[in-house]
Design an enzyme around this catalytic site. Structure first.
Site, mmCIF file in Angstrom:
data_model
loop_
_atom_site.group_PDB
_atom_site.id
_atom_site.type_symbol
_atom_site.label_atom_id
_atom_site.label_comp_id
_atom_site.label_asym_id
_atom_site.label_seq_id
_atom_site.Cartn_x
_atom_site.Cartn_y
_atom_site.Cartn_z
ATOM 1 C CB ALA A 57 -0.944 -0.006 1.199
ATOM 2 C CG PHE A 58 4.770 3.383 2.047
ATOM 3 C CD1 PHE A 58 4.287 4.161 3.088
ATOM 4 C CD2 PHE A 58 5.937 3.784 1.414
ATOM 5 C CE1 PHE A 58 4.947 5.312 3.487
ATOM 6 C CE2 PHE A 58 6.602 4.931 1.809
ATOM 7 C CZ PHE A 58 6.109 5.697 2.849
ATOM 8 C CB SER A 86 0.886 -6.287 17.690
ATOM 9 O OG SER A 86 1.993 -6.815 16.988
ATOM 10 C CG HIS A 89 3.882 -0.993 9.474
ATOM 11 N ND1 HIS A 89 3.087 -1.670 8.579
ATOM 12 C CD2 HIS A 89 4.931 -0.516 8.759
ATOM 13 C CE1 HIS A 89 3.627 -1.605 7.374
ATOM 14 N NE2 HIS A 89 4.746 -0.918 7.455
#
EC number: 2.5.1.78
Length: 155
Positions: A57-58, A86, A89
């Site tokens: 996605a980045f 968790s 990010h």
């Protein structure tokens, strides 16, 4: 009485670029299927649809910017899935992708549709990729069609 400008949902003769993330591919492939389905149902020819698969996605904003700059497309549709884990990010990626896609649209003047899921769980992503909550890829494609047509009507 005011004049209203509205876009129609006719994709005939329009060209579309689709940027789709390979990460979380089990979700992103459903989004892609939904987007292509929407475009074809609304009159687009499959030969007028170009799909660019990218790692994650980045990378979506840069790929969308490159597609927009090519001047080959009437609109670009961005598809991906960022699912909370968790670590922080999720916040970094989801924030940068949404800002980046918005920036590409404003800089290029081209409709860039945002079909990137940002969910807390895999289940939420599955729901938005063609089950209980519809298909956000389909919705992004419909948004792209309508936006192209309303922008054309404004000119």
């Amino acid at each position: 009485m005011p004049k209203f400008i509205e876009g129609n949902l006719d994709a005939k003769g329009l060209t579309f670029g689709i940027v789709v993330s390979r990460f979380n591919s089990f979700i992103c492939e459903r989004l892609l299927e939904g987007a292509i389905d929407a475009l074809v149902r609304h009159g687009a020819n499959e030969t007028d649809i170009t799909v660019a698969r990218i790692p994650g996605a980045f990378e979506i904003p840069l790929a969308a910017k490159t597609m927009a700059a090519s001047q080959k497309f009437d609109a670009v549709i961005c598809l991906g899935a960022v699912i909370r884990g968790s670590t922080p990010h999720f916040e970094y990626v989801s924030s940068e992708v949404s800002k980046g896609v918005a920036s590409v649209s404003l800089e290029s003047g081209l409709p860039i549709a945002f079909g990137v899921l940002t969910t807390d769980t895999i289940e939420q992503a599955v729901e938005r990729a063609g089950t209980k909550a519809g298909n956000k890829g389909f919705e992004a494609a419909v948004t792209a069609i309508e936006t192209v047509n309303v922008i054309k009507a404004m000119k």
